[in-house]
Design a protein around this motif. Structure first.
Motif, short mmCIF file in Angstrom:
data_model
loop_
_atom_site.label_atom_id
_atom_site.label_comp_id
_atom_site.label_asym_id
_atom_site.label_seq_id
_atom_site.Cartn_x
_atom_site.Cartn_y
_atom_site.Cartn_z
N SER A 199 -7.28 2.05 0.67
CA SER A 199 -7.82 0.87 -0.08
C SER A 199 -7.09 -0.43 -0.08
O SER A 199 -7.45 -1.46 0.48
CB SER A 199 -8.26 1.35 -1.52
OG SER A 199 -9.16 2.45 -1.55
N ILE A 200 -5.85 -0.46 -0.46
CA ILE A 200 -5.00 -1.39 -0.68
C ILE A 200 -4.76 -1.92 0.84
O ILE A 200 -4.52 -3.38 1.08
CB ILE A 200 -3.55 -1.08 -1.31
CG1 ILE A 200 -4.07 -0.64 -2.65
CG2 ILE A 200 -2.54 -2.31 -1.38
CD1 ILE A 200 -2.77 -0.32 -3.53
N ALA A 201 -4.55 -0.95 1.86
CA ALA A 201 -4.20 -1.37 3.30
C ALA A 201 -5.39 -2.21 3.90
O ALA A 201 -5.28 -2.77 4.89
CB ALA A 201 -4.07 -0.39 4.20
N GLY A 202 -6.65 -2.10 3.15
CA GLY A 202 -7.85 -2.64 3.83
C GLY A 202 -8.76 -2.13 4.52
O GLY A 202 -9.61 -2.60 5.08
N SER A 203 -8.37 -0.80 4.49
CA SER A 203 -9.38 0.22 5.49
C SER A 203 -10.71 0.13 4.70
O SER A 203 -10.99 0.35 3.52
CB SER A 203 -8.74 1.71 5.67
OG SER A 203 -7.54 1.43 6.34
N ALA A 204 -11.84 0.40 5.56
CA ALA A 204 -13.24 0.57 4.77
C ALA A 204 -13.03 2.04 4.09
O ALA A 204 -12.50 3.02 4.62
CB ALA A 204 -14.23 0.67 5.82
N ASP B 99 -13.95 4.80 6.25
CA ASP B 99 -12.88 5.06 7.27
C ASP B 99 -11.59 5.93 6.61
O ASP B 99 -10.99 6.82 7.36
CB ASP B 99 -12.50 3.70 7.79
CG ASP B 99 -13.40 3.11 8.80
OD1 ASP B 99 -14.29 3.63 9.16
OD2 ASP B 99 -13.30 2.02 8.98
N THR B 100 -11.52 5.57 5.28
CA THR B 100 -10.38 6.28 4.86
C THR B 100 -10.79 7.88 4.60
O THR B 100 -9.86 8.72 4.61
CB THR B 100 -10.15 5.64 3.34
OG1 THR B 100 -9.61 4.27 3.47
CG2 THR B 100 -8.88 6.27 2.65
N ALA C 270 0.74 -1.02 -0.20
CA ALA C 270 0.12 0.04 0.00
C ALA C 270 0.74 1.28 0.14
O ALA C 270 0.62 2.29 -0.64
CB ALA C 270 -0.98 -0.08 1.22
N GLU D 169 3.46 -0.95 10.33
CA GLU D 169 4.40 -2.31 9.66
C GLU D 169 5.39 -1.73 9.17
O GLU D 169 6.35 -2.37 9.02
CB GLU D 169 3.17 -2.61 8.34
CG GLU D 169 3.74 -3.78 7.64
CD GLU D 169 3.83 -5.03 8.55
OE1 GLU D 169 4.39 -5.99 8.03
OE2 GLU D 169 2.90 -4.98 9.40
N SER E 198 -4.53 3.20 9.06
CA SER E 198 -4.64 1.71 8.53
C SER E 198 -3.67 0.99 8.63
O SER E 198 -3.53 -0.53 8.40
CB SER E 198 -4.54 2.07 6.89
OG SER E 198 -3.20 2.57 6.58
N THR F 19 -3.93 4.30 -0.84
CA THR F 19 -3.12 3.78 0.19
C THR F 19 -4.18 3.06 1.21
O THR F 19 -4.09 1.62 1.45
CB THR F 19 -2.33 4.74 0.72
OG1 THR F 19 -1.25 5.15 -0.11
CG2 THR F 19 -1.47 4.01 2.02
#
Length: 475
Positions: free
Chosen positions: A35-40, A43-44, A3, A361, A356, A33
């Motif tokens: 979206s790829i990291a998995g945040s709703a 939320d983003t 991401a 990480e 996110s 970023t």
């Protein structure tokens, strides 16, 4: 990690390959970023608006006031007076030092592009009298401006970085000034080394203007600052009012008073906290009487507001029409607009990275490599600068990426801010508007321009590496 890589790549590609500017690129990168990291998705969006508002809430007013002070210094002739005072102070034979120091001082409140155009006639005048050495003087002046433009608030870039990272502004002013002083010998030494080698490379038009003509008439490539590069640098500072000559002491007041107040606030708060035994940043602290007073007038908003009042009522003649002053301040506000948006978008990207989990990480990954944490913001700023040219965008992007890492890497926010700012000085070349300002006014083209200007900015960047490592160790 994917991401983050895709997010930064999005910024670079959009700025270089599309019609979108850095503001839109940073916002799109934040969406990508998250979206790829998995945040709703919601939320983003919340992270973006929160980060944007928080960043501008802490630093937006300061950027606007700082740009306004610079504009009045520019149009009043105060910048000219300061430059001439430096030349007199350094004396004959030390002109490169005088020009580098002058550039560093003037560029604190005035954008590089405008400041260089205003000050370049001084370099030409000195070279005309000496009948030589113009390239050395022009490069020293330009890179002296680069130092403080990248390192010392209230220049908008460092202000934005301080706001995103939560770095103490007074501390950044002090250490940024120290960095600039320590790097100035590198700048002057490179200018004195490369200047004579490139003197023969000056194009005919500029050579004639510098050495054979009493007037200056070289054109320049437009830049992104408070002013516009015009055909005659001697008149480029805009519609200057008729005025009596300003002394250097008076001209310095709108610059020195705010800086002094901000630094006093930082020092007073540190002393007061120590006296109360409140040392941790998270500990409850209530300022005592004298410290509270200095905290108020030394707040960057109040200090720069005082500077603006001084600039308008001390530097400008009493007969200057109100409409003209309002016009200058409106021009300053217009030039600050994009910087404010970019700064806010950088804060939005940082908030997305934080919320996110990308920041955590990345911190863990870096900790496992053994790479000094302080080099992370430095290298991010370096890579973004090389990719898209703008030092301001580079340092703000680096600050946005680094904001979630500061705690995990054990970095002091001030050290991280210095790393972002220093890393963005590297190799100014074709994608940087200031490259064109300096090289056109200096009369250098092609390889000579790269050896001169790209080389001297890279020398300043390289010289900053040990200083950044030392700051990471000490702070």
């Amino acid at each position: 990690m994917l991401a983050l890589v895709v997010g930064i790549s999005t910024i670079v590609v959009l700025v270089l390959r599309t019609r979108l500017d850095a503001f839109a690129a940073l916002l799109i990168a934040a969406l990508v970023t998250g979206s790829i990291a998995g945040s709703a998705p919601t939320d983003t969006i919340t992270s973006i608006t929160t980060g944007f508002g928080t960043t501008l809430g802490s630093i937006g007013i300061v950027i606007g006031l700082g740009v306004a002070v610079g504009k009045i210094l520019e149009v009043s002739g105060g910048a000219d007076s300061l430059a001439k005072a430096f030349l007199r102070a350094f004396g004959k034979g030390r002109e490169p030092w005088a020009m580098g120091s002058t550039g560093a001082l003037v560029s604190i409140p005035v954008f590089c592009d405008s400041g260089y155009v205003i000050m370049n006639p001084l370099a030409r005048s000195i070279a005309r009298v000496k009948q030589g050495g113009y390239v050395t003087l022009a490069l020293a002046l330009g890179c002296g401006m680069t130092l403080t433009h990248h390192l010392v608030p209230p220049t908008p870039g460092p202000l934005g970085v301080a706001g995103i990272l939560g770095a103490d502004l007074g501390g950044l002013i002090l250490v940024g000034l120290l960095f600039s002083v320590l790097l100035l010998p590198v700048v002057v030494a490179y200018a004195k080394w490369i200047g004579p080698k490139l003197e023969s490379e000056i194009n005919a038009e500029v050579r004639n203007a510098v050495y054979e003509s009493a007037t200056v008439g070289s054109g320049g490539h437009g830049g992104t600052g408070t002013g516009t590069v015009v055909d005659d640098p001697a008149t480029s500072s805009g519609e200057r009012p008729e005025r009596k000559k300003l002394g250097a002491g008076v001209a310095s007041l709108p610059l020195l008073v705010p800086l002094l107040l901000i630094v006093l606030n930082t020092a007073a708060t540190a002393i007061d906290r120590s006296n109360q035994g409140v040392l941790g940043p998270e500990d409850d602290y209530t300022a005592s009487g004298w410290a509270a007073t200095l905290a108020f007038i030394g707040n960057p908003v109040v200090a720069l507001l005082i500077g603006l009042v001084l600039a308008v009522y001390v530097l400008l003649p009493r007969w200057t029409p109100r409409e003209k002053v309002s016009g200058w301040l409106a021009d300053a506000a217009a030039s600050a607009g994009l910087i404010l948006l970019i700064t806010g978008a950088g804060g939005a990207l940082g908030q997305v990275l934080r919320d996110s989990g990308v920041g955590d990480e990345l911190a863990e990954a870096i900790a496992g490599t053994g790479l000094p944490g302080i080099l992370v913001p430095f290298l991010v700023a370096t890579l973004v600068r090389l990719a898209q040219g703008s030092g301001t965008v580079a340092m703000i992007t680096a600050a946005g990426v680094s904001a979630p890492l500061v705690t995990g890497l054990g970095l002091d926010p001030l050290a991280a801010a210095l790393a972002c700012c220093a890393g963005s000085m590297v190799f100014s070349y074709f994608n940087d508007s200031y490259f064109w300002v300096v090289t056109r006014f200096t009369g250098l083209d092609g390889v000579a321009a790269l050896k001169g200007w790209s080389g001297i900015t890279t020398a300043a960047w390289a010289g900053s590496i040990p200083l950044v490592l030392l700051a990471g160790w000490l702070l």
